[in-house]
Design a protein around this motif. Sequence first.
Motif, PDB file in Angstrom:
ATOM      1  N   PHE A  76      21.496  13.563  14.300  1.00 39.05           N
ATOM      2  CA  PHE A  76      20.184  14.192  14.474  1.00 39.05           C
ATOM      3  C   PHE A  76      19.283  13.937  13.273  1.00 39.05           C
ATOM      4  CE2 PHE A  76      22.770  17.429  12.398  1.00 39.05           C
ATOM      5  CZ  PHE A  76      21.935  17.858  11.367  1.00 39.05           C
ATOM      6  N   TYR A  83      14.429  14.802  22.528  1.00 37.82           N
ATOM      7  CA  TYR A  83      13.357  14.972  21.541  1.00 37.82           C
ATOM      8  C   TYR A  83      12.536  16.199  21.929  1.00 37.82           C
ATOM      9  CZ  TYR A  83       8.658  14.715  19.616  1.00 37.82           C
ATOM     10  OH  TYR A  83       7.476  15.044  19.017  1.00 37.82           O
ATOM     11  N   LYS A  92      19.577  22.637  11.698  1.00 37.84           N
ATOM     12  CA  LYS A  92      18.346  22.961  12.428  1.00 37.84           C
ATOM     13  C   LYS A  92      17.616  24.151  11.830  1.00 37.84           C
ATOM     14  CE  LYS A  92      19.009  19.925  15.761  1.00 37.84           C
ATOM     15  NZ  LYS A  92      18.081  18.818  16.056  1.00 37.84           N
ATOM     16  N   ASN A 107      15.386  15.681  11.890  1.00 36.81           N
ATOM     17  CA  ASN A 107      14.328  16.660  12.116  1.00 36.81           C
ATOM     18  C   ASN A 107      13.306  16.608  10.985  1.00 36.81           C
ATOM     19  OD1 ASN A 107      16.008  17.764  14.248  1.00 36.81           O
ATOM     20  ND2 ASN A 107      17.142  18.807  12.631  1.00 36.81           N
ATOM     21  N   THR A 151      11.926  26.818  15.318  1.00 34.98           N
ATOM     22  CA  THR A 151      12.334  25.454  14.995  1.00 34.98           C
ATOM     23  C   THR A 151      13.826  25.219  15.157  1.00 34.98           C
ATOM     24  OG1 THR A 151      12.582  26.050  12.661  1.00 34.98           O
ATOM     25  CG2 THR A 151      10.448  25.193  13.357  1.00 34.98           C
ATOM     26  N   ASP A 161      17.715  14.144  18.648  1.00 32.70           N
ATOM     27  CA  ASP A 161      19.171  14.271  18.756  1.00 32.70           C
ATOM     28  C   ASP A 161      19.744  13.134  19.583  1.00 32.70           C
ATOM     29  OD1 ASP A 161      20.851  16.948  17.999  1.00 32.70           O
ATOM     30  OD2 ASP A 161      18.701  17.374  18.090  1.00 32.70           O
ATOM     31  N   SER A 219       7.587  21.304  13.859  1.00 35.57           N
ATOM     32  CA  SER A 219       8.768  20.455  13.658  1.00 35.57           C
ATOM     33  C   SER A 219       8.891  19.444  14.787  1.00 35.57           C
ATOM     34  CB  SER A 219      10.035  21.310  13.583  1.00 35.57           C
ATOM     35  OG  SER A 219      10.266  21.971  14.814  1.00 35.57           O
ATOM     36  N   ASN A 220       9.484  18.295  14.467  1.00 33.66           N
ATOM     37  CA  ASN A 220       9.850  17.268  15.444  1.00 33.66           C
ATOM     38  C   ASN A 220      11.356  17.062  15.331  1.00 33.66           C
ATOM     39  OD1 ASN A 220       7.209  15.961  16.607  1.00 33.66           O
ATOM     40  ND2 ASN A 220       6.828  16.281  14.419  1.00 33.66           N
ATOM     41  N   ASN A 221      12.054  17.162  16.469  1.00 34.53           N
ATOM     42  CA  ASN A 221      13.511  17.177  16.455  1.00 34.53           C
ATOM     43  C   ASN A 221      14.064  16.068  17.357  1.00 34.53           C
ATOM     44  OD1 ASN A 221      13.648  19.928  15.057  1.00 34.53           O
ATOM     45  ND2 ASN A 221      12.471  20.392  16.902  1.00 34.53           N
ATOM     46  N   THR A 229      19.585  22.611  21.360  1.00 31.45           N
ATOM     47  CA  THR A 229      18.925  22.171  20.132  1.00 31.45           C
ATOM     48  C   THR A 229      17.460  21.807  20.358  1.00 31.45           C
ATOM     49  OG1 THR A 229      19.740  19.926  20.496  1.00 31.45           O
ATOM     50  CG2 THR A 229      21.071  21.362  19.107  1.00 31.45           C
ATOM     51  N   ASN A 230      17.163  21.263  21.545  1.00 30.58           N
ATOM     52  CA  ASN A 230      15.778  20.907  21.897  1.00 30.58           C
ATOM     53  C   ASN A 230      15.419  21.558  23.231  1.00 30.58           C
ATOM     54  OD1 ASN A 230      14.827  19.291  19.769  1.00 30.58           O
ATOM     55  ND2 ASN A 230      15.942  17.514  20.513  1.00 30.58           N
ATOM     56  N   LYS A 242       9.156  18.861  20.277  1.00 26.68           N
ATOM     57  CA  LYS A 242       8.272  19.351  19.237  1.00 26.68           C
ATOM     58  C   LYS A 242       8.190  20.862  19.347  1.00 26.68           C
ATOM     59  CE  LYS A 242       3.619  18.923  17.273  1.00 26.68           C
ATOM     60  NZ  LYS A 242       2.294  18.265  17.371  1.00 26.68           N
TER      61      LYS A 242
END
Length: 795
Positions: free
Chosen positions: A597, A543, A162, A599, A211, A583, A579-581, A200-201, A545
């Motif tokens: 994941f 998810y 990440k 990203n 991010t 998981d 960023s777009n994440n 994480t998100n 952003k």
Amino acid sequence: MKKVNLIIFLLLPLFCLAQSTFKLKGKITEEKTSLGWSNIIVSTQDGKIVDGTTTKEDGTFEINIKKGTYKIGVTLLGFTNWEKEISIEKDTDLGTIILKENATNLGEVVIKTKINTIEQKIDRVVYNVENNISVVGGDALSAINTAPGVVVQSNAINILGKGASRVMVDGRMIELSGEELNGFLKSISATDIKSIEVITNPSAKYEANGTGGIINVILKKGIRNSWKNSSVISYDQNKYGIYTLRNSFFYSKNKFRFAFSGNGRTGNSRSTEDLDIYYPNGLWAVKDDSKQKENNLSGRVSLDYDLSGRTTIGFQYLNENAAPDMRSKTDIKIFNTSKTLDSLLVNNGNNNKYSGSQTYNAHLVSKLDTLGRKVSVDLDYFSYNSKFDKNFMATSYSPDGTYQNTNQSARNNSNQNIDNVSVKTDLEQPLQFVNLSYGAKVSFIKSNSDVFYYNTISGTPELDPNQSNVFEYKENNQAIYINGDKKINDKITVQLGFRLENTQTNGYSETLNQEVENNYLKLFPSLYADYKLNKNHGFNFSYGKRINRPGFGLLNPFRSYINSNSYSEGNPFLKPSFSNNFDFTYSYKKNLRTNIFFNTINDGYGVVFTSNPEINTQIMSRENYFKENSFGIGENYSAEITSWFETQSSAYLLGSKTSFISDINAVPSNSMQVYLSTENTISLGETTKLQVEYFYSSPFKKGLYEIGYMSGLNMAIRQSLFKNKLQLNFLINDIFNKSYLKGYKSIVNGVTQVYSQNESSRFFRLSATYNFGNKKINVEQRKFGNEDEKKRTRK
């Protein structure tokens, strides 16, 4: 007569309703002590809340309720929940209800029931570190490094795959980064930490900046009407010694709560750096050996007062001061193209540093009703100032050590002052079909910084205006968010949120008469879905952003010298990256977790290490230079194998694909990375435990850089005395001295650079922790509202 009949008709339903309601009353106590402000919840048999209240100061309560069958629940922090199903057909007195103290809130008692080391929540992973031996007597930074999927390396805290992560303590964002963040975390005793949350998100409630997700450190808490004191003393030995003393005091009685903590750290640490620069006219082999003071003093005071059973007001003040002065010697061996030593350049430098910050927070929290509606308001003021005074002299010698000349002598001064005011409001509103939370925040930031370069080779300082600058930066941000979660059934829970942020920035260089503005309005969605197939199998998807705004220091365009042949410079044209994440996590029996994941980062910025072969100078600049896709899979396993042996192990396979979006004279390269870790605890008796930890990170390539392997073996032992009130701990960290950064390689402008850094990774620690009091403290920790700004003051 018609009017009278009409009135009777209108009042009849109210009359009937009044006749069909009954009084429900009772008293809540802890043995002989009344428990005021306990939550009384009345719900139907299917779990729908229909009414509720809080007890008075003497523990009594009274509710008017219709005829029917209900579940009556009583909850209070620090006590085991009480519930009973009753049928209301007349006025009912429940009498005295005695709540039992919840033993899991007492940090010093022996808990017979094991707590799962790792717990998967809908939007985070919770790592319980209370029984981790290697961090006892240490600090929050070392505790964070033991969390699954988290790595602390070279002043950066990263969630694997990440990137750099933000840090919160009890939900309060710590707006620092790098060395300053690490220094703050070292002031928190690891023995005060209950758990660490890896997010994480982050949901829409949290600021969208950053991010790499969020690390939330949860401190231990107690219960009302009690006090507690905890003292920790430790000694670390690397080449030099470091002494640390921490003390925290908590007091709570009736409506009043008070907390104070003080932390002092003194001593020295050693840092070594090696850098090989392959210029076209020969190798420059740079070796630096630094001695840095570890002087830090910090304190925190908080006050909270219950205006009523539903409304609390409070105040917090945090002060930090650090003076990490550094003395360094840099030897540069200069070789010619025949690989023969041509000359020796010696840099001697003194860097006098000071940094200080003050944070003020006033807050109000009010429960609007007994159905869960709650509003909170935070008013924050944050100030930060730093001063750096760097003196260095570069002297040339022939290969046999004969003095040639002093080719450079200079003084580099830097000052920065930051002020931030913010106001934040949050509202929680549970509804029948969804639980809503929404709020707004406004913040105002002003940063003034300057860099002055003096040439001192003549003995008299002479200002060089071409290498000096005064820079002013302003940033205003307005944000609103809404977040909703819904438990569809016993198996499925979903959460959806949106955060809208409007930002205006202005950077002005007085020296260059240059102004840069950047205004943008962005929407940041977040989504979570949790599915429990059965008690053994669970699935989780998330998810989010995010945005990553440049730190204030990165925007100042002028130079800050590290030594005579190396300097760092900012870039006022840096843009934020986005960023777009994604998981996905599968959990099996709460012991095994599989995480996959993906990203993406657009307009990514970072440090670019370039070299100017014409003047043999290394330059550290900042640019928006890359676009990156990261992906990976991780396995985490934790279990109690026997009554005397516990283990927690992780394995990650990570990869990325990077492309450059600027005119960097370099070629991106990527490869896979393997990361392994294991933590094993052995009980040698009722009061003695041994812990062995090991990690390995394979060499890998990512974008502009290639990074060498790292590994580390740690061993710790803990002896508990006097019913666990006193704990003696011994730790040997990085036994084989292999856990430092090495093989950090980049090739830009045709010049290869290979770097390594060791910040005393191998050391041993002796510590003693002593707790006394009645072990029933309950202090509500509040977070500051200026969560998005303070971190970037130290980038």
